[in-house]
Design an enzyme around this catalytic site. Sequence first.
Site, mmCIF file in Angstrom:
data_model
loop_
_atom_site.group_PDB
_atom_site.id
_atom_site.type_symbol
_atom_site.label_atom_id
_atom_site.label_comp_id
_atom_site.label_asym_id
_atom_site.label_seq_id
_atom_site.Cartn_x
_atom_site.Cartn_y
_atom_site.Cartn_z
ATOM 1 C CD GLU A 157 25.763 59.805 35.433
ATOM 2 O OE1 GLU A 157 24.645 58.978 35.663
ATOM 3 O OE2 GLU A 157 25.523 61.096 34.991
ATOM 4 C CB CYS A 187 25.596 65.100 33.594
ATOM 5 S SG CYS A 187 25.126 63.471 32.650
ATOM 6 C CB THR A 199 21.877 58.730 23.981
ATOM 7 O OG1 THR A 199 21.478 57.879 25.030
ATOM 8 C CG2 THR A 199 20.834 59.104 22.865
ATOM 9 C CG HIS A 255 24.906 67.857 30.173
ATOM 10 N ND1 HIS A 255 26.026 66.935 30.216
ATOM 11 C CD2 HIS A 255 23.792 67.409 30.277
ATOM 12 C CE1 HIS A 255 25.501 65.641 30.021
ATOM 13 N NE2 HIS A 255 23.892 65.932 30.200
ATOM 14 C CE LYS A 280 12.843 71.339 22.153
ATOM 15 N NZ LYS A 280 12.127 69.785 22.590
#
Length: 508
Positions: free
Chosen positions: A132, A166, A208, A301, A310
């Site tokens: 991307e 992604c 991030t 991912h 999580k």
Amino acid sequence: MQRLLTPVKRILQLTRAVQETSLTPARLLPVAHQRFSTASAVPLAKTDTWPKDVGILALEVYFPAQYVDQTDLEKYNNVEAGKYTVGLGQTRMGFCSVQEDINSLCLTVVQRLMERIQLPWDSVGRLEVGTETIIDKSKAVKTVLMELFQDSGNTDIEGIDTTNACYGGTASLFNAANWMESSSWDGRYAMVVCGDIAVYPSGNARPTGGAGAVAMLIGPKAPLALERGLRGTHMENVYDFYKPNLASEYPIVDGKLSIQCYLRALDRCYTSYRKKIQNQWKQAGSDRPFTLDDLQYMIFHTPFCKMVQKSLARLMFNDFLSASSDTQTSLYKGLEAFGGLKLEDTYTNKDLDKALLKASQDMFDKKTKASLYLSTHNGNMYTSSLYGCLASLLSHHSAQELAGSRIGAFSYGSGLAASFFSFRVSQDAAPGSPLDKLVSSTSDLPKRLASRKCVSPEEFTEIMNQREQFYHKVNFSPPGDTNSLFPGTWYLERVDEQHRRKYARRPV
């Protein structure tokens, strides 16, 4: 004339090419890197049967030679200690200077893979890039990679770039497998390349980020075989993360929405996957439910590592809701109070999140934690993130531990596109087997990560400012010392007045 040969003659040529040392590429990696797997010759493509066990034969990971420490970044940004290291689960973040772009990352990882396995360049019949990181609205990264094939004369290579956040790497992997299982296959290997440079403006999202690329050689009789017919996919139209400003590298992000979209897509993909595998089992005479116990390992991912923990907990919740009341009570202790909830009503339920994280901790440690090694130390690699997790998993387990296992995989790209699929690992873990060679090829991952240079937050910020300054600039040579790059790294040498990019390679 190469493309006019009959399939039988073509396969015989490839077999001889792999065996003859005279065809070994002249520019090889140091001897220490030559112990990695060499893929066997591709078997003949038949029209009456599927090629068996199409999947990953070999892979290579590339990441930048410098990183910023997240603890230092917490102090620099005046945020509470642990916000990035505990809250996000990140310890270090790799990043690129102006000297590297998506083309150079992909050039590097492809050449490293081809040189390591000593594969003739004319044995690749398909190459597709998932990314991307767009630096040209027309010219694909794939076309730049064709420079590597020039000396071999191999221009008969299908595939092009695939883009959706992604997810592009996974779409490219599926396309490669589909090509190999179709009448279009000419008996040669496919290569899947996925890479990105994840950067954000200064602020909460910048920690991030990350950067890296993964190249995978795809073929039959693979030690990591894609399980046929077992893909659960979910796609919808949503604006959780997107890049409408073509004058900037930075995305527009709705963080809370993106997390909800990720989890919703996970729920739906897992539901679809379970139905398909249960149908396969039923046709084979086994009528039973699929649960996480049927996956020995699970990779995701990874936008940030806490999100993965999580997500595994979320899959456990799916199993919990699908189980009988007796099973809920006996196997899912601590979750009984949540038995009457619906999936769609739980995406912001913090009490449920806490209970699920506690209940799934042991499962996370066994199935998923090892896969986060690269992400923890390098950050989010966008479309190559999932496959960096696969490399991390391989680097932390022996071939004997992995043999015969099933690896679940969840791929997510904002916007959105997502799939849940699985690999079946070969039973053969003997020394010198394809699985043993593949696993061995990832064993130096911790050492390579440790060899990077730690850059201060001040210098990191300055480099990010330089990336802004030079983005879409013309007639310049990037600042920086090429000796700071890993040996064998391709880099951007110059952009001329017509935006044409010239690349060079640091000597191995």
